[in-house]
Design a protein around this motif. Structure first.
Motif, PDB file in Angstrom:
ATOM      1  N   ALA A 160      81.546 -48.992  28.270  1.00 39.22           N
ATOM      2  CA  ALA A 160      81.670 -49.340  29.573  1.00 39.22           C
ATOM      3  C   ALA A 160      82.601 -50.343  29.607  1.00 39.22           C
ATOM      4  O   ALA A 160      82.810 -50.793  31.088  1.00 39.22           O
ATOM      5  CB  ALA A 160      80.078 -49.568  30.033  1.00 39.22           C
ATOM      6  N   LEU A 183      81.817 -53.295  29.396  1.00 39.78           N
ATOM      7  CA  LEU A 183      81.161 -54.750  29.754  1.00 39.78           C
ATOM      8  C   LEU A 183      80.899 -55.732  28.729  1.00 39.78           C
ATOM      9  O   LEU A 183      80.766 -56.843  28.837  1.00 39.78           O
ATOM     10  CB  LEU A 183      79.568 -54.334  30.173  1.00 39.78           C
ATOM     11  CG  LEU A 183      79.538 -53.204  31.368  1.00 39.78           C
ATOM     12  CD1 LEU A 183      78.136 -52.845  31.730  1.00 39.78           C
ATOM     13  CD2 LEU A 183      80.163 -53.877  32.646  1.00 39.78           C
ATOM     14  N   THR A 220      80.893 -44.386  35.782  1.00 39.76           N
ATOM     15  CA  THR A 220      79.797 -45.101  36.044  1.00 39.76           C
ATOM     16  C   THR A 220      78.681 -45.088  35.293  1.00 39.76           C
ATOM     17  O   THR A 220      78.558 -44.395  34.155  1.00 39.76           O
ATOM     18  CB  THR A 220      79.281 -44.637  37.630  1.00 39.76           C
ATOM     19  OG1 THR A 220      79.041 -43.069  37.267  1.00 39.76           O
ATOM     20  CG2 THR A 220      80.130 -44.895  38.727  1.00 39.76           C
ATOM     21  N   TYR A 221      77.937 -46.156  35.561  1.00 35.26           N
ATOM     22  CA  TYR A 221      76.842 -46.643  34.468  1.00 35.26           C
ATOM     23  C   TYR A 221      75.376 -46.507  35.372  1.00 35.26           C
ATOM     24  O   TYR A 221      75.361 -47.079  36.177  1.00 35.26           O
ATOM     25  CB  TYR A 221      77.151 -47.771  34.235  1.00 35.26           C
ATOM     26  CG  TYR A 221      76.296 -48.653  32.945  1.00 35.26           C
ATOM     27  CD1 TYR A 221      77.006 -48.723  31.964  1.00 35.26           C
ATOM     28  CD2 TYR A 221      74.989 -49.055  33.146  1.00 35.26           C
ATOM     29  CE1 TYR A 221      76.294 -49.406  30.696  1.00 35.26           C
ATOM     30  CE2 TYR A 221      74.351 -49.306  32.187  1.00 35.26           C
ATOM     31  CZ  TYR A 221      74.995 -49.627  30.879  1.00 35.26           C
ATOM     32  OH  TYR A 221      74.479 -50.173  29.689  1.00 35.26           O
ATOM     33  N   PHE A 268      71.494 -47.471  34.844  1.00 37.25           N
ATOM     34  CA  PHE A 268      70.604 -48.284  33.971  1.00 37.25           C
ATOM     35  C   PHE A 268      69.241 -47.561  33.588  1.00 37.25           C
ATOM     36  O   PHE A 268      69.062 -46.358  34.502  1.00 37.25           O
ATOM     37  CB  PHE A 268      70.285 -49.615  34.792  1.00 37.25           C
ATOM     38  CG  PHE A 268      71.521 -50.695  34.941  1.00 37.25           C
ATOM     39  CD1 PHE A 268      71.790 -51.311  33.733  1.00 37.25           C
ATOM     40  CD2 PHE A 268      72.245 -50.613  36.024  1.00 37.25           C
ATOM     41  CE1 PHE A 268      73.028 -52.224  33.950  1.00 37.25           C
ATOM     42  CE2 PHE A 268      73.367 -51.221  36.189  1.00 37.25           C
ATOM     43  CZ  PHE A 268      73.735 -52.163  35.038  1.00 37.25           C
ATOM     44  N   ASP A 316      66.241 -48.510  34.757  1.00 42.74           N
ATOM     45  CA  ASP A 316      65.486 -48.676  35.913  1.00 42.74           C
ATOM     46  C   ASP A 316      66.505 -48.414  37.168  1.00 42.74           C
ATOM     47  O   ASP A 316      67.713 -48.335  36.773  1.00 42.74           O
ATOM     48  CB  ASP A 316      64.751 -50.090  36.067  1.00 42.74           C
ATOM     49  CG  ASP A 316      65.724 -51.322  35.725  1.00 42.74           C
ATOM     50  OD1 ASP A 316      66.902 -50.886  35.592  1.00 42.74           O
ATOM     51  OD2 ASP A 316      65.296 -52.255  35.790  1.00 42.74           O
ATOM     52  N   ARG A 334      67.235 -49.855  39.951  1.00 42.38           N
ATOM     53  CA  ARG A 334      67.973 -51.034  40.575  1.00 42.38           C
ATOM     54  C   ARG A 334      68.515 -50.702  41.835  1.00 42.38           C
ATOM     55  O   ARG A 334      69.756 -51.255  42.223  1.00 42.38           O
ATOM     56  CB  ARG A 334      69.138 -51.414  39.614  1.00 42.38           C
ATOM     57  CG  ARG A 334      68.637 -51.728  38.406  1.00 42.38           C
ATOM     58  CD  ARG A 334      69.711 -52.655  37.543  1.00 42.38           C
ATOM     59  NE  ARG A 334      69.149 -52.900  36.409  1.00 42.38           N
ATOM     60  CZ  ARG A 334      69.583 -53.581  35.190  1.00 42.38           C
ATOM     61  NH1 ARG A 334      70.752 -54.007  35.368  1.00 42.38           N
ATOM     62  NH2 ARG A 334      69.046 -53.726  34.215  1.00 42.38           N
ATOM     63  N   LEU A 335      67.780 -50.142  42.880  1.00 42.25           N
ATOM     64  CA  LEU A 335      68.071 -50.049  44.211  1.00 42.25           C
ATOM     65  C   LEU A 335      67.724 -51.476  44.992  1.00 42.25           C
ATOM     66  O   LEU A 335      66.979 -52.001  44.744  1.00 42.25           O
ATOM     67  CB  LEU A 335      67.103 -49.085  44.954  1.00 42.25           C
ATOM     68  CG  LEU A 335      67.208 -47.605  44.186  1.00 42.25           C
ATOM     69  CD1 LEU A 335      66.160 -46.625  45.333  1.00 42.25           C
ATOM     70  CD2 LEU A 335      68.557 -47.157  44.185  1.00 42.25           C
ATOM     71  N   LEU A 336      68.701 -51.520  45.866  1.00 47.42           N
ATOM     72  CA  LEU A 336      68.651 -52.801  46.416  1.00 47.42           C
ATOM     73  C   LEU A 336      67.553 -52.770  47.433  1.00 47.42           C
ATOM     74  O   LEU A 336      67.870 -51.969  48.487  1.00 47.42           O
ATOM     75  CB  LEU A 336      69.761 -53.337  47.338  1.00 47.42           C
ATOM     76  CG  LEU A 336      71.033 -53.383  46.042  1.00 47.42           C
ATOM     77  CD1 LEU A 336      72.452 -53.525  46.999  1.00 47.42           C
ATOM     78  CD2 LEU A 336      70.642 -54.617  45.317  1.00 47.42           C
ATOM     79  N   GLY A 357      78.158 -47.948  45.864  1.00 47.14           N
ATOM     80  CA  GLY A 357      78.758 -47.487  44.868  1.00 47.14           C
ATOM     81  C   GLY A 357      80.310 -47.498  45.274  1.00 47.14           C
ATOM     82  O   GLY A 357      81.279 -47.497  44.451  1.00 47.14           O
ATOM     83  N   ARG A 376      74.073 -42.731  43.640  1.00 51.85           N
ATOM     84  CA  ARG A 376      74.987 -44.010  43.586  1.00 51.85           C
ATOM     85  C   ARG A 376      75.872 -43.987  42.709  1.00 51.85           C
ATOM     86  O   ARG A 376      77.154 -44.269  42.743  1.00 51.85           O
ATOM     87  CB  ARG A 376      73.989 -45.304  43.633  1.00 51.85           C
ATOM     88  CG  ARG A 376      74.707 -46.390  43.685  1.00 51.85           C
ATOM     89  CD  ARG A 376      73.965 -47.620  43.659  1.00 51.85           C
ATOM     90  NE  ARG A 376      73.216 -47.657  42.287  1.00 51.85           N
ATOM     91  CZ  ARG A 376      71.871 -48.280  42.268  1.00 51.85           C
ATOM     92  NH1 ARG A 376      71.551 -49.265  43.161  1.00 51.85           N
ATOM     93  NH2 ARG A 376      71.416 -48.320  40.883  1.00 51.85           N
ATOM     94  N   SER A 377      75.391 -43.404  41.599  1.00 50.92           N
ATOM     95  CA  SER A 377      76.401 -43.247  40.264  1.00 50.92           C
ATOM     96  C   SER A 377      77.471 -42.203  40.598  1.00 50.92           C
ATOM     97  O   SER A 377      78.528 -42.233  39.871  1.00 50.92           O
ATOM     98  CB  SER A 377      75.671 -42.840  39.191  1.00 50.92           C
ATOM     99  OG  SER A 377      74.920 -43.973  39.013  1.00 50.92           O
TER     100      SER A 377
END
Lengths: 248, 278
Positions: free
Chosen positions: A55, A57, A82-83, A85, A87, A89-91, A103, A150-151
């Protein structure tokens, strides 16, 4: 289109006592276009690190990664991947639609187009009616779909997933697997994902890479030739998963 | 005559109506309770004032008369304006500096560790001492009150923003990185929304404290404003005027809270899980 080649990658992490921890050793991996690759290994095999190196990173200490034939140090088209995770990780302060839009916000996409693409992607994962709900109002499965949307909203050609859906219960997990397979073939994506679950690897992947731990090395690469969709309870799927578990 | 069972539709409608209905009932009950409390307090006040001379405890009627006399004077509103402009100025300085330094200390752990004791020192000094210092440094000017408000409000805001930056979820920053967001975008899209709730609750608290200590500063070091008028009234033993000023202040602070701050907070944080949700 997206191809990935990992060439002779090694990685060490500094440890607190000053020594360094050898995480990955001479990793070779070839991912042709539109394949679905599972990286399988127990904890400590460096599988997540490998994904992070692909990725971009994390930088490899030795070797390199070629993305579409370009060295990752010279690669610029990062928005084509795209990556996802482990979990979702929704805001929490954003609605489902706004989370999906996240995204696109780094890319310079006009407001009108953003709105349209968010709507499209929410429809793709079957959440059109839930666009205005906040994460705490959604079920675990729906939250995963939002994260998936989102991804996908950036229309990636390469999807990387780190133990995706591993926190979901089995039924919803199976649904998410079917979703990913459907969308990956629809969008002609290349997918690389990390898992410790042999069954998940066999249900999703055409190619499975087994890593040995400490330091992580490629032990073997196998091809899974079963036709899709693969029923996790079917005997041939079970047999492959058992065989994989035995080699772990 | 047998009663027909409710149709599913009617049942559903009754269910969907219940929550709003309940909420309205609750609100009405709350208003009734508040009114009853006010009446009760007025009665206690009236009874108590019967047995005390007016300069110790004036009756509600007397205070009302003093208030009506005050409200019509131009000076009343002028003093109000003066006090609140000082409070707002001090508060504005506190908010800007508190947020900036809170972010800075939150972003740099070493800096935060080094400066942490300064906050403790500021917090242990009483507002009255700040007022005395301010009097020495700024004399009888607006800045005396502004300084005291600032010194009271700033540490509160700074501490909360600082804690807020510490509570930023690293997972979200990682997420932003996978989308190749810039530093500025991470600030704007992850840090800011995380800091907003602690900033807001600190700002509310700080404004309340600021408004209260401004009076202390004004009684000591001003020749105008509510604090100055309060001291003047006390010196002249106009207890009814002291009461009139006090009640006006209380009413104003409650109105500010209920009509401005609470609605803003509800609007900003509608995404938060409300207690009582499933």
């Amino acid at each position: 289109m997206a191809t990935v080649r990992v060439q002779n990658v090694s990685k060490w992490f500094p440890r607190r006592d000053g020594e360094s921890l050898h995480v990955l050793q001479n990793i070779e991996l070839d991912v042709p276009e539109k394949t679905i690759v599972a990286i399988v290994g127990e904890s400590g095999s460096g599988k997540s690190t490998l994904l992070n190196i692909i990725a971009g990173l994390v930088k490899p200490d030795r070797g390199c990664v070629l993305l579409n034939g370009v060295k990752s140090s010279e690669f610029t088209d990062w928005r084509s991947m795209t990556y996802m995770f482990q979990d979702d990780r929704l805001l929490p302060w954003r609605t489902a639609a706004a989370n999906v839009a996240f995204g696109l916000e780094a890319a310079h996409v006009s407001r009108a187009e953003r709105k349209q693409r968010v709507a499209e992607t929410l429809a793709l994962v079957g959440l059109s009616d839930f666009a205005d709900l906040y994460p705490h109002e959604l079920s675990g499965g729906m939250r995963s779909r939002v994260a998936l949307a989102r991804s996908l909203v950036t229309r990636p050609t390469l999807l990387l997933m780190d133990e995706p859906f591993s926190k979901l219960d089995p039924t919803i997990r199976a649904q998410m697997h079917a979703e990913v397979l459907r969308i990956a073939s629809l969008m002609a994506m290349t997918v690389i994902f990390v898992t410790h679950d042999p069954e998940e690897a066999v249900v999703l992947a055409n190619k499975v890479v087994l890593l040995n731990p400490r330091p992580g090395r490629v032990r073997e690469t196998r091809t899974i030739d079963l036709p899709y969709p693969r029923d996790p309870s079917a005997p041939e799927v079970n047999e492959q998963a058992r065989a994989l578990r035995r080699s772990l | 005559m047998p009663v027909a069972p409710p149709t599913p539709l009617a049942q559903e409608r009754a269910e969907t109506r219940t929550p709003t209905h309940l909420a309205r009932e609750r609100r009405l009950r709350l208003i009734a309770q508040r009114l009853a409390l006010i009446v009760l307090l007025l009665i206690v006040w009236q009874v108590a004032s019967l047995n005390a001379p007016a300069f110790v405890l004036p009756s509600p009627k007397r205070v009302w008369e003093a208030w009506s006399g005050l409200v019509v004077t131009a000076n009343f509103w002028k003093d109000f304006g003066i006090t609140f402009s000082r409070v707002f100025t001090g508060f504005a300085f506190a908010a800007v500096i508190g947020v900036l330094f809170g972010l800075l200390l939150g972003a740099n752990e070493k800096l935060g560790e080094f400066f942490e004791p300064v906050l403790t020192i500021i917090n242990t000094v009483s507002s009255t001492i700040w007022a005395i210092f301010a009097l020495i440094w700024f004399g009888l000017s607006n800045w005396t009150t502004i300084f005291v408000v600032f010194m009271t409000a700033m540490p509160l805001i700074l501490t909360n923003v600082w804690q807020g930056t510490r509570s930023v979820n690293v997972d979200f920053i990682e997420l932003a990185q996978t989308f190749r967001m810039s530093r500025l975008q991470v600030m704007q899209k992850i840090y800011l929304p995380t800091i907003l709730p602690p900033f807001f609750s600190a700002a509310r608290l700080a404004f309340g404290f600021g408004a209260r200590v401004s009076l202390v500063a004004e009684t000591l070091g001003a020749s105008s404003g509510i604090g100055y008028r309060l001291r003047q009234a006390a010196d002249l033993v106009q207890t009814d005027q002291v009461f009139a000023w006090t009640l006006t202040l209380v009413a104003l602070m409650i109105a500010l809270e209920a009509l401005i701050l609470k609605p803003i907070e509800n609007r900003l944080f509608s995404w938060k899980k409300r207690a009582g949700d499933q």
